[in-house]
Each structure stands twice: as structure tokens, then as C-alpha cells.
Enzyme design. Structure first.
Site, PDB file in Angstrom:
ATOM      1  N   ARG A  82      46.996  89.081  11.482  1.00  0.00           N
ATOM      2  CA  ARG A  82      47.092  87.671  11.870  1.00  0.00           C
ATOM      3  C   ARG A  82      47.741  86.895  10.731  1.00  0.00           C
ATOM      4  O   ARG A  82      47.200  86.836   9.625  1.00  0.00           O
ATOM      5  CB  ARG A  82      45.684  87.137  12.171  1.00  0.00           C
ATOM      6  CG  ARG A  82      45.630  85.665  12.466  1.00  0.00           C
ATOM      7  CD  ARG A  82      44.211  85.220  12.839  1.00  0.00           C
ATOM      8  NE  ARG A  82      44.205  83.810  13.150  1.00  0.00           N
ATOM      9  CZ  ARG A  82      43.668  82.862  12.386  1.00  0.00           C
ATOM     10  NH1 ARG A  82      43.043  83.173  11.263  1.00  0.00           N
ATOM     11  NH2 ARG A  82      43.730  81.605  12.738  1.00  0.00           N
ATOM     12  N   HIS A 126      49.067  76.532  10.923  1.00  0.00           N
ATOM     13  CA  HIS A 126      47.931  76.677  10.005  1.00  0.00           C
ATOM     14  C   HIS A 126      48.155  75.655   8.881  1.00  0.00           C
ATOM     15  O   HIS A 126      48.346  76.018   7.725  1.00  0.00           O
ATOM     16  CB  HIS A 126      47.838  78.114   9.495  1.00  0.00           C
ATOM     17  CG  HIS A 126      46.520  78.482   8.877  1.00  0.00           C
ATOM     18  ND1 HIS A 126      45.775  79.579   9.266  1.00  0.00           N
ATOM     19  CD2 HIS A 126      45.815  77.910   7.875  1.00  0.00           C
ATOM     20  CE1 HIS A 126      44.677  79.663   8.527  1.00  0.00           C
ATOM     21  NE2 HIS A 126      44.685  78.661   7.664  1.00  0.00           N
ATOM     22  N   GLU A 171      42.002  76.056  13.398  1.00  0.00           N
ATOM     23  CA  GLU A 171      40.991  75.122  12.902  1.00  0.00           C
ATOM     24  C   GLU A 171      41.448  73.661  12.940  1.00  0.00           C
ATOM     25  O   GLU A 171      41.548  73.004  11.884  1.00  0.00           O
ATOM     26  CB  GLU A 171      40.574  75.500  11.476  1.00  0.00           C
ATOM     27  CG  GLU A 171      40.021  76.898  11.372  1.00  0.00           C
ATOM     28  CD  GLU A 171      39.498  77.240   9.967  1.00  0.00           C
ATOM     29  OE1 GLU A 171      39.707  76.449   9.043  1.00  0.00           O
ATOM     30  OE2 GLU A 171      38.887  78.294   9.822  1.00  0.00           O
ATOM     31  N   ASN A 300      36.348  81.321  14.126  1.00  0.00           N
ATOM     32  CA  ASN A 300      36.205  81.467  12.680  1.00  0.00           C
ATOM     33  C   ASN A 300      34.787  81.057  12.315  1.00  0.00           C
ATOM     34  O   ASN A 300      34.331  79.975  12.683  1.00  0.00           O
ATOM     35  CB  ASN A 300      37.188  80.566  11.931  1.00  0.00           C
ATOM     36  CG  ASN A 300      38.624  81.046  12.085  1.00  0.00           C
ATOM     37  OD1 ASN A 300      38.893  82.050  12.734  1.00  0.00           O
ATOM     38  ND2 ASN A 300      39.555  80.313  11.490  1.00  0.00           N
ATOM     39  N   TYR A 302      31.862  81.122   8.992  1.00  0.00           N
ATOM     40  CA  TYR A 302      31.546  81.400   7.587  1.00  0.00           C
ATOM     41  C   TYR A 302      30.087  81.170   7.217  1.00  0.00           C
ATOM     42  O   TYR A 302      29.519  81.920   6.437  1.00  0.00           O
ATOM     43  CB  TYR A 302      32.444  80.548   6.667  1.00  0.00           C
ATOM     44  CG  TYR A 302      33.885  81.017   6.671  1.00  0.00           C
ATOM     45  CD1 TYR A 302      34.303  82.017   5.805  1.00  0.00           C
ATOM     46  CD2 TYR A 302      34.816  80.494   7.569  1.00  0.00           C
ATOM     47  CE1 TYR A 302      35.617  82.480   5.805  1.00  0.00           C
ATOM     48  CE2 TYR A 302      36.132  80.948   7.577  1.00  0.00           C
ATOM     49  CZ  TYR A 302      36.519  81.945   6.700  1.00  0.00           C
ATOM     50  OH  TYR A 302      37.809  82.396   6.713  1.00  0.00           O
ATOM     51  N   GLU A 377      38.562  84.905  11.833  1.00  0.00           N
ATOM     52  CA  GLU A 377      38.337  84.779  10.388  1.00  0.00           C
ATOM     53  C   GLU A 377      36.864  84.914  10.090  1.00  0.00           C
ATOM     54  O   GLU A 377      36.021  84.330  10.785  1.00  0.00           O
ATOM     55  CB  GLU A 377      38.756  83.402   9.846  1.00  0.00           C
ATOM     56  CG  GLU A 377      40.220  83.237   9.580  1.00  0.00           C
ATOM     57  CD  GLU A 377      40.538  81.879   8.976  1.00  0.00           C
ATOM     58  OE1 GLU A 377      39.705  81.329   8.215  1.00  0.00           O
ATOM     59  OE2 GLU A 377      41.618  81.370   9.281  1.00  0.00           O
TER      60      GLU A 377
END
Ligand code: IFM
Length: 476
Positions: A82, A126, A171, A300, A302, A377
């Protein structure tokens, strides 16, 4: 490290294993090949905006080392890679004809991936908006969404037959709220109403862009990647804390999920933010333009967050992961407070909580059972040290990846249609306002020499990919 014993969870056949990067974070060559300036060039060159004044001018020099990097991708055995296309490299001013030299760079990269049997997953945006478009108003301006659609169509014509999956945006939460509300990301504006207009125009750009791609390639696989927030109440018995969770969820998650998947902004978001904006930038018919069928949703993840009703005393910004912000990204969320969740933490100060991964995937599965999901991600920054022998024994990153991939597996077991996982990141790179200080890579980059060195996590990940099964994290 012995990774041959104690193997864990197996993944479904055909599960896609990949790794991810982004153009401004790795390419460098900021003024080469006809590339125009982006908002991140301007922002990072503005004193005080990034740690140590770091810029992406050189980054990992991937623009020149791309073949070497393809070698690492192939050696890792990845199914997919990616990457993102730098809009200002292929369309320097954000409008008009393409820059052939810029297109040729991505064309060679994509061919190189295909020659090595790796599926190209291309993100169109991005965060590196051509500066000229920001000068014309940026994402708060409606026209930017139309410029994005034009760019998307041109790129679909150039690369379309060779791209496995197109991701329109990465995002958009960060682009809108960090770029236009807190100002810790480019273009560094602190205008709450503009941030909400940006949310809408990013959603619109996705819809228009996806349509533009499919106008050229009716069968193109189209996706978008969102960074999911997993807010939890400080006091689970407090209604006020649950309401704080609701408000954060509305701004962070449902502001995107609503229009993209359900065709409408959540009504509570509109009322929560009525003192900031009347949302008159939403035009009749926009809901229909934004909501297009997507083939997969990029997730994504985290960390989690703890929120509560503000007590009127504490320092509210301190624990939201963006505590040094000039403004708050939580526009119109009212009196909420982020409380630092229990550790352990990564070098970003983010708490490590794999249960949030399962939670977000299961939530999406519950709300949209037919929608395939892809973890686009996940990863961690730690302070890596290089041994005398030149090795990086990044046990904490291995453990982080292990536990989060295990959590993805738990969601698969729970019925979520998760198709793959991409580790962030293939290599250490420019971590936005933190510059080169935070290292997320499974491959170490020596920024002085450009040398790439596999960390233990890269060796561990290669074994996972080869076996489609979690390897052990230690000698066990
Ligand atoms: O480096 C970023 C990436 O560009 C977007 N997602 C989060 C990563 C870590 O902060």
C-alpha cells in the site's frame, strides 16, 4: 530470537498480508521530476511546525531507491503493498494535464510490484495537497473535491489496469481536524468551521473520485481508509461520560461512516456542532454523490481513548494524543476531557490496547455485515537501538504486532469479514509533525546513509506472511 516454536493463530486462506507507506513520508525528491509544492512542504518548512525542523525534502529517498525497496517488499513475501501517489508529483498545481515524469515514477513502481507478484494498493490522497489548491481555499472549499475527482480520473486512465485496489483518501479525520482545527498538521489552520467544511468536502471528494475512477474502469475496486477512534467512558456508570463518548464518536467516526455508508450525516453531530457551523456548505444532492458502493473499507487502528465530561479544572488537551495542539481537533464536542489511559505506551505516547482492534472490527461488522474490511494500517513507534552487530532487536514492536494481529484474528473468528492486514510501516519515515524522531518501520532507515536494515520485526513478519500463521514472539 527463535520464531519457530509456539506458533499461534492461523488466518483464512487468501488473507492478504501487506505493508504500507505514504508518498511524502518516504519519497524525498521534493523538487525533482517536475513535482510541485504541497501543503506539507510549506508547513514543514515553516519554523516551529515540526520537531527539529524536519522536512520531507529527502525522507527515505525512496524516489531514487524504489527498486531497492521493491526488493525488500519481495523478500518479505508480501502479498500487497500500500503506497500513496503524491498528487503534486503527477499534477503539480492540482489541476490541468498530468506531469509525465511524475506518472512514469508510479508506473515503474506499479510494474515492479506486479513483476514481483505483489498487488499494488494505491492511495490517491495521503495528505499532500498541492499548495496551489490550498491557496485557492483548500479542503474547506468545495472546488477541491472536484479537482480531486479530475485527478482521480486521470490517474485511473494511467494506472487503472494495473492497480488492485484504489483508496481514495487516507484518514480524512486527520486532514480535516488536524489540518484545519488543531493546526498540528498542514496547512496548520485553526478554524473550527472550516474543519467541518473540510470533513464534508473530503467525503464529497471520495464520492466524486470513486465515480470518476469507475467512469474509466467500471470494475475498479474502490475503497477509503478511515482512522477509527475507540473512545471509552472513564466512569462506565456515568451518563455524562457516555455522552462524551457519543460526541467523540460522532466527530471522529460517524462524521465519515454516516455519509459514506448510510448517505447522511448523523443528526446528533449536526446539533452538537450547531454553534460552530450551520452546515450550509452541504448542498442538495450531496448525500447521493458521496455514498458510492465500496468494495472494501480500510481500517487504521492504533490505540483507544478514555473520555469524560470535563470537570472544569483539568488540562483537557493533555491526553488526546494531540495535546500540544494550537487548537482542539474536537470542534463542537463541548466539555469533554481526554484522560490518559493506562499503559503501556508507544513512543507516540499512545496506549497499547489490542482489544480496541477487535472492538472496531466487530462494530463495523455489526453495523455493516456485508462490507469487507481490510486493516490498512497498524503498528508502533518505539525507540529502537542498533546493536554493535547492526541488529535491531525490537521486541516491543514484535509483541505489538503479534497482539494486534491476534486481535484481528479474534474479529475474524467473531464473523467479521476481514480480508487482510497491512503493517505500518514498511520502513522508518517522516512521521509528520514528529519528523524523523518517531520510528514506525519494520525496516530501519539510517537517514544519513539511506541504508535499510531489517529489524527483528521484519524477520518475524516475513515468517508470519510465509506461514499465514502467527509466529511466536520469543524463544518459547
Ligand atoms: O504515519 C502515520 C500515517 O501517515 C497515517 N496513519 C498514522 C501513522 C502513524 O502516525
Amino acid at each position: 530470537m527463535n520464531t519457530t516454536a509456539n506458533h499461534g493463530r492461523e488466518f483464512p486462506e487468501g488473507f492478504t498480508w501487506g505493508s504500507a507507506t505514504a508518498s511524502y513520508q518516504i519519497e524525498g525528491a521534493a523538487q525533482e521530476g517536475g513535482r510541485g509544492p504541497s501543503i506539507w512542504d510549506t508547513f514543514s518548512h515553516t519554523p516551529g511546525k515540526t520537531l527539529n525542523g524536519d522536512t520531507g525534502d529527502m525522507a527515505c529517498d525512496h524516489y531514487h531507491r524504489w527498486e531497492e525497496d521493491l526488493g525488500h517488499i519481495a523478500d518479505l513475501g508480501l502479498d500487497a503493498y500500500r503506497f500513496s501517489i503524491a498528487w503534486p508529483r503527477v499534477q503539480p498545481g492540482g489541476r490541468g494535464p498530468l506531469n509525465p515524469e511524475g506518472v512514469s515514477f508510479y508506473s515503474r513502481l506499479v510494474d515492479g510490484l506486479l513483476e514481483r507478484g505483489v498487488k499494488p494498493v494505491a492511495t490517491l490522497y495521503h495528505w499532500d495537497l498541492p499548495q496551489e489548491l490550498e491557496d485557492a481555499g483548500g479542503w474547506p472549499a468545495r472546488d477541491t473535491a472536484y479537482r480531486f475527482a479530475e485527478y482521480a480520473e486521470l490517474m485511473a486512465r494511467e494506472l487503472g489496469d494495473r492497480i488492485d485496489t484504489w483508496t481514495t483518501l487516507n484518514e480524512p479525520w486527520c486532514s480535516a481536524y488536524l489540518g484545519y482545527a488543531s493546526g498540528v498538521h498542514a496547512p496548520g489552520r485553526t478554524e473550527p468551521a472550516a474543519a467541518l467544511a473540510a470533513v464534508h468536502h473530503l467525503n464529497l471528494a471520495h464520492g466524486l473520485g470513486g465515480r470518476a475512477i469507475r467512469s474509466v474502469l467500471p470494475d475498479a475496486r474502490v475503497s477509503i481508509t478511515l482512522n477509527f477512534h475507540v473512545p471509552r467512558p472513564v466512569d462506565p456508570s456515568s451518563e455524562a461520560d457516555h455522552d462524551a463518548v457519543r460526541r467523540v464518536d460522532a466527530l471522529a467516526n460517524r462524521a465519515f461512516l454516516g455519509p459514506l455508508l448510510d448517505g447522511a450525516f448523523p443528526t446528533d453531530l449536526l446539533s452538537d456542532t450547531e454553534e460552530v457551523t450551520d452546515w450550509s456548505f452541504v448542498e442538495d444532492g450531496d448525500a447521493g454523490l458521496i455514498r458510492i458502493p465500496i468494495d472494501v473499507l480500510g481500517v487504521n487502528y492504533y490505540s483507544t481513548a478514555l473520555v469524560r465530561q470535563w470537570d472544569g479544572v483539568s488540562d483537557r488537551g493533555a491526553a488526546d494524543g494531540h495535546g500540544d495542539a494550537a487548537g482542539s481537533p474536537w470542534v463542537g464536542a463541548g466539555d469533554i476531557e481526554f484522560v490518559r489511559p493506562p499503559g503501556p505506551y508507544t513512543a507516540m505516547g499512545w496506549n497499547i490496547d489490542p482489544s480496541g482492534m477487535t472492538e472496531v472490527l466487530m462494530r463495523l461488522h455489526r453495523e455493516h455485515p456485508e462490507l469487507p474490511l481490510m486493516v490498512t494500517e497498524n503498528g508502533a513507534a518505539f525507540e529502537d537501538t542498533v546493536s554493535e552487530a547492526g541488529a535491531v532487536h525490537d521486541d516491543r514492536r514484535v509483541a505489538y504486532l503479534h497482539d494486534h494481529i491476534d486481535a484481528v484474528g479474534a474479529a475474524v473468528d467473531g464473523g467479521a469479514d476481514v480480508r487482510g492486514y497491512f503493517a505500518w510501516s514498511l520502513m522508518d519515515n517522516f512521521e509528520w509533525s514528529y519528523g524523523y524522531d518517531r520510528r514506525f518501520g519494520i525496516i530501519r532507515v539510517d537517514y544519513k546513509t539511506g541504508e535499510r536494515t531489517w529489524k527483528d520485526s521484519a524477520h518475524w513478519y516475513r515468517e508470519l506472511v510465509a506461514r499465514n500463521q502467527l509466529p511466536a514472539t520469543d524463544g518459547g
